[in-house]
Design a protein around this motif. Structure first.
Motif, short mmCIF file in Angstrom:
data_model
loop_
_atom_site.label_atom_id
_atom_site.label_comp_id
_atom_site.label_asym_id
_atom_site.label_seq_id
_atom_site.Cartn_x
_atom_site.Cartn_y
_atom_site.Cartn_z
N VAL A 162 0.84 -1.21 0.00
CA VAL A 162 0.00 0.00 0.00
C VAL A 162 0.87 1.25 0.00
CG1 VAL A 162 -1.68 1.33 1.34
CG2 VAL A 162 -1.97 -1.14 1.09
N LEU A 163 1.90 1.27 0.85
CA LEU A 163 2.78 2.43 0.91
C LEU A 163 3.54 2.63 -0.39
CD1 LEU A 163 4.19 2.01 4.54
CD2 LEU A 163 2.59 3.76 3.74
N ASN A 164 3.93 1.52 -1.04
CA ASN A 164 4.59 1.62 -2.34
C ASN A 164 3.69 2.33 -3.35
OD1 ASN A 164 7.31 0.53 -2.95
ND2 ASN A 164 6.57 -1.24 -1.84
N LEU A 165 2.44 1.90 -3.41
CA LEU A 165 1.51 2.49 -4.38
C LEU A 165 1.25 3.96 -4.09
CD1 LEU A 165 -1.01 -0.49 -4.65
CD2 LEU A 165 0.80 0.15 -6.27
N ILE A 166 1.27 4.33 -2.81
CA ILE A 166 1.04 5.72 -2.43
C ILE A 166 2.26 6.59 -2.72
CG2 ILE A 166 0.62 7.28 -0.48
CD1 ILE A 166 -1.05 5.05 0.79
N LEU A 167 3.47 6.07 -2.42
CA LEU A 167 4.67 6.89 -2.45
C LEU A 167 5.42 6.86 -3.78
CD1 LEU A 167 6.05 6.01 1.11
CD2 LEU A 167 4.80 8.06 0.43
N MET A 168 5.20 5.84 -4.62
CA MET A 168 5.97 5.74 -5.86
C MET A 168 5.66 6.87 -6.83
SD MET A 168 4.02 2.63 -7.90
CE MET A 168 4.88 2.89 -9.45
N GLY A 169 4.43 7.40 -6.79
CA GLY A 169 4.07 8.49 -7.70
C GLY A 169 4.85 9.75 -7.43
N PRO A 170 4.76 10.31 -6.22
CA PRO A 170 5.48 11.56 -5.96
C PRO A 170 6.99 11.40 -5.78
CG PRO A 170 4.27 10.86 -4.00
CD PRO A 170 3.86 9.94 -5.11
N PHE A 171 7.45 10.23 -5.29
CA PHE A 171 8.86 10.10 -4.94
C PHE A 171 9.62 9.08 -5.79
CE2 PHE A 171 6.64 11.31 -0.94
CZ PHE A 171 7.20 12.58 -0.81
N LEU A 172 8.97 8.43 -6.75
CA LEU A 172 9.60 7.45 -7.63
C LEU A 172 10.32 6.36 -6.82
CD1 LEU A 172 10.95 9.85 -10.41
CD2 LEU A 172 8.83 8.54 -10.40
N HIS A 173 11.58 6.06 -7.15
CA HIS A 173 12.27 4.95 -6.47
C HIS A 173 12.52 5.24 -4.99
CE1 HIS A 173 15.56 7.64 -7.58
NE2 HIS A 173 16.30 7.07 -6.65
N VAL A 174 12.62 6.50 -4.61
CA VAL A 174 12.82 6.84 -3.21
C VAL A 174 11.58 6.47 -2.39
CG1 VAL A 174 13.38 8.69 -1.58
CG2 VAL A 174 14.35 8.71 -3.88
N GLY A 175 10.40 6.65 -2.98
CA GLY A 175 9.18 6.23 -2.30
C GLY A 175 9.14 4.74 -2.07
N VAL A 176 9.69 3.96 -3.01
CA VAL A 176 9.75 2.50 -2.85
C VAL A 176 10.62 2.14 -1.64
CG1 VAL A 176 10.50 0.36 -3.94
CG2 VAL A 176 9.35 2.11 -5.31
N ALA A 177 11.78 2.78 -1.53
CA ALA A 177 12.68 2.50 -0.39
C ALA A 177 12.05 2.97 0.92
CB ALA A 177 14.02 3.20 -0.61
N LEU A 178 11.39 4.11 0.90
CA LEU A 178 10.77 4.64 2.11
C LEU A 178 9.64 3.72 2.59
CD1 LEU A 178 10.70 6.93 4.16
CD2 LEU A 178 9.16 8.17 2.63
N ALA A 179 8.88 3.15 1.66
CA ALA A 179 7.81 2.22 2.03
C ALA A 179 8.38 1.01 2.76
CB ALA A 179 7.04 1.78 0.79
N THR A 180 9.50 0.47 2.27
CA THR A 180 10.13 -0.67 2.93
C THR A 180 10.58 -0.32 4.34
OG1 THR A 180 10.87 -1.51 0.79
CG2 THR A 180 12.00 -2.34 2.74
N THR A 181 11.13 0.88 4.52
CA THR A 181 11.57 1.33 5.84
C THR A 181 10.40 1.43 6.82
OG1 THR A 181 13.57 2.48 5.10
CG2 THR A 181 12.48 3.35 7.05
N LEU A 182 9.31 2.04 6.39
CA LEU A 182 8.15 2.19 7.28
C LEU A 182 7.56 0.83 7.64
CD1 LEU A 182 6.43 5.25 5.54
CD2 LEU A 182 7.75 5.24 7.67
N ALA A 183 7.52 -0.09 6.69
CA ALA A 183 7.01 -1.44 6.97
C ALA A 183 7.93 -2.17 7.95
CB ALA A 183 6.87 -2.23 5.67
N ALA A 184 9.25 -1.94 7.85
CA ALA A 184 10.19 -2.59 8.77
C ALA A 184 9.98 -2.10 10.20
CB ALA A 184 11.63 -2.32 8.32
N TRP A 185 9.75 -0.81 10.38
CA TRP A 185 9.49 -0.29 11.73
C TRP A 185 8.19 -0.84 12.30
CZ3 TRP A 185 12.70 1.38 15.08
CH2 TRP A 185 13.84 2.06 14.70
N ALA A 186 7.17 -0.98 11.45
CA ALA A 186 5.92 -1.58 11.91
C ALA A 186 6.15 -3.04 12.33
CB ALA A 186 4.86 -1.51 10.81
N ASN A 187 6.96 -3.76 11.56
CA ASN A 187 7.26 -5.16 11.87
C ASN A 187 7.99 -5.29 13.20
OD1 ASN A 187 7.51 -7.92 11.53
ND2 ASN A 187 9.16 -7.80 10.04
N ALA A 188 9.05 -4.50 13.39
CA ALA A 188 9.82 -4.56 14.63
C ALA A 188 8.97 -4.16 15.84
CB ALA A 188 11.04 -3.64 14.53
N GLY A 189 8.16 -3.13 15.68
CA GLY A 189 7.32 -2.67 16.79
C GLY A 189 6.30 -3.70 17.22
#
Length: 511
Positions: free
Chosen positions: A395-422
């Motif tokens: 979901v985050l990939n689909l939201i962030l890839m438009g405005p941020f391109l490949h950076v949005g893809v990396a940011l989505a993975t980071t946010l999902a990792a924090w949710a996983n650890a938490g």
């Protein structure tokens, strides 16, 4: 545990350094264009299956079962379990490999659907993946034998095996390139050859440890084998959620402009240095230790082991994350900016690296918390959390890839990792399996404060000293990192977040 972490981390560091040399050569020869994108997709598929079926799900289920069998029934029973699992793995992966080779075009439509609109790039990715696909069988068997070695307390050979992957890839790039269609083809053949060498190396090490495995044992679904298989199924997501998220990244990035897959690959490779040295080392050492402590009826020891693993992770991962975020562009320029990889590629990759850097502590903590479930035979809970995080990443990939391109893809993975650890930490705590002890609560904020202060120093030094990329840039970068590291460890010592004398005693004990 410190001895095991130091052993795995040391050999992993050597492998990562060689990996950087390999990636520097790839960047110079292939750059970040269509050929590089096709090769990285070809490498991603066998690596994904290796981390899911081999290192991830299989080891999460197999290592605790092997450790329990070794403790309660002796080496002969544990060896029989390993041989039965090896036979089943060979049969299953040979079938999977055959299907993959036949239906590779259809599989590529799933893995990199954005390549379909570029026929030449799609055809090259299919051809390269067919060359690298046998690596799947070889490296999964390597992971099985490595799991046996780790459960036996022999960590060096399993940690050193990936060195051959990097060495043979570099050799193939020079030795085979004149005889094949493209440098990417030479790299693909080097990948498969490295699988043969890695498997032979760990098999020899296992025999030296007194356990000569026979993979030709008749297939059997003994109770202990069925237990491993039952735990392995849900563990595919629980142990491999990060890899599934990275696979989603590739799928999404295939729709972005050419070069996006390569930018994410190079950024991920740099972030994998601290993740591999810290996260993989801690997880590799922690899982068999927790399994033995729990099966021996030592819950307080298990609780203490998790806290010390978190402490070690924070001591190293937090400053590494800050350093990668602050020095992203100088690091990438010094490592890769030459040949076909120019300043524009370095800048685009640095933005993805910054996004990955913010998630580095989360990636490492996931590797600490997951063994807390797997060592107790609980693969269901990480699965549920993992499924949620995979969906969140998509979901985050689909939201962030438009405005941020490949950076949005990396940011989505980071946010999902924090949710996983938490979520993993919350459930371990709520079930009484982990509570942050007084020592951890005391040092964590002090380590964070020291790392942030180091970040300010690094930013000032990089602005003042760094003259640019190239050989000189590497020297300046090393100087800046040394000054930053001295700042961090000095402040951590002064603030009470780290006791260097205790660390020295541990190192002397290790020697």
């Amino acid at each position: 545990m410190f001895r095991a972490i130091a052993t795995v981390g040391g050999w992993t560091m050597v492998s990562r350094i060689l990996g950087f040399l390999r990636d520097m050569l790839i960047a110079a020869k292939l750059g970040a264009g269509p050929m590089a994108d096709a090769f990285f997709v070809a490498l991603k598929l066998p690596n994904l299956f290796r981390r899911l079926f081999g290192e991830g799900a299989f080891n999460a289920a197999f290592v605790p079962a092997f450790a329990q069998m070794l403790t309660q029934r002796g080496p002969a029973a544990a060896q029989a379990l390993a041989e039965r699992m090896a036979t089943l793995m060979i049969l299953w992966l040979a079938l999977l490999m055959g299907l993959g080779l036949v239906f590779m075009p259809q599989l590529m439509q799933v893995l990199a659907p954005g390549f379909v609109e570029r026929p030449e790039k799609f055809a090259l990715a299919v051809e390269l993946t067919r060359i690298t696909f046998p690596y799947l069988l070889l490296i999964c068997l390597t992971a099985l034998v490595s799991g046996v070695l780790n459960a036996l307390g022999k960590f060096a050979a399993a940690a050193a095996a990936p060195i051959f992957f990097n060495l043979l890839s570099m050799i193939a790039l020079f030795a085979l390139a004149p005889f094949v269609a493209t440098p990417a083809h030479a790299l693909a053949w080097g990948v498969t050859l490295s699988g043969v060498v890695q498997l032979g190396f760990v098999w020899w090490a296992c025999a030296q440890a007194g356990m000569v495995l026979n993979p030709l044992r008749a297939p059997s679904l003994a109770p202990e084998v069925r237990q491993v298989l039952r735990r392995m199924g849900p563990g595919l997501i629980g142990a491999g959620v990060t890899q599934l998220n990275l696979a989603i990244d590739v799928i999404i990035a295939s729709f972005l402009p050419s070069g996006a897959v390569s930018y994410l690959y190079y950024a991920d490779r740099v972030s994998q240095l601290p993740l591999g040295v810290i996260g993989a080392a801690v997880a590799t050492a922690l899982l068999p230790l927790l399994a033995k402590q729990i099966h021996a009826g030592q819950p307080l020891s298990a609780h203490r082991s998790i806290n010390r693993a978190i402490e070690i992770s924070l001591i190293l991962a937090v400053p590494a994350a800050v350093a990668l975020a602050v020095l992203a562009l100088p690091i990438l320029a010094a490592l890769f900016q030459r040949g076909a990889f120019g300043p524009a590629e370095a800048l685009a990759t640095s933005h993805a690296l910054i996004a990955y850097a913010f998630g580095l502590p989360a990636f490492v903590l996931v590797k600490v918390f997951v063994p807390g479930f797997f060592a107790r035979g609980d693969t269901a809970t990480p699965v549920k959390i993992g499924m949620f995080c995979v969906a969140l990443n998509l979901v985050l990939n689909l939201i962030l890839m438009g405005p941020f391109l490949h950076v949005g893809v990396a940011l989505a993975t980071t946010l999902a990792a924090w949710a996983n650890a938490g979520l993993l930490a919350y459930l371990l705590h709520r079930r009484g399996k982990w509570v942050a002890d007084r020592r951890l609560r005391r040092i964590a904020p002090r380590l964070l404060g020291s790392a942030l202060a180091m970040g300010v120093v690094l930013a000032a030094l990089s602005w003042w000293l760094a003259p640019g990329a190239g050989l000189q840039g590497v020297g300046w970068l090393a100087l800046i990192c040394a000054l930053g590291g001295g700042t961090y460890f000095g402040l951590a010592q002064l603030s009470g977040g780290l006791d260097l004398r205790e660390l020295g005693r541990l190192i002397r004990r290790r020697r």
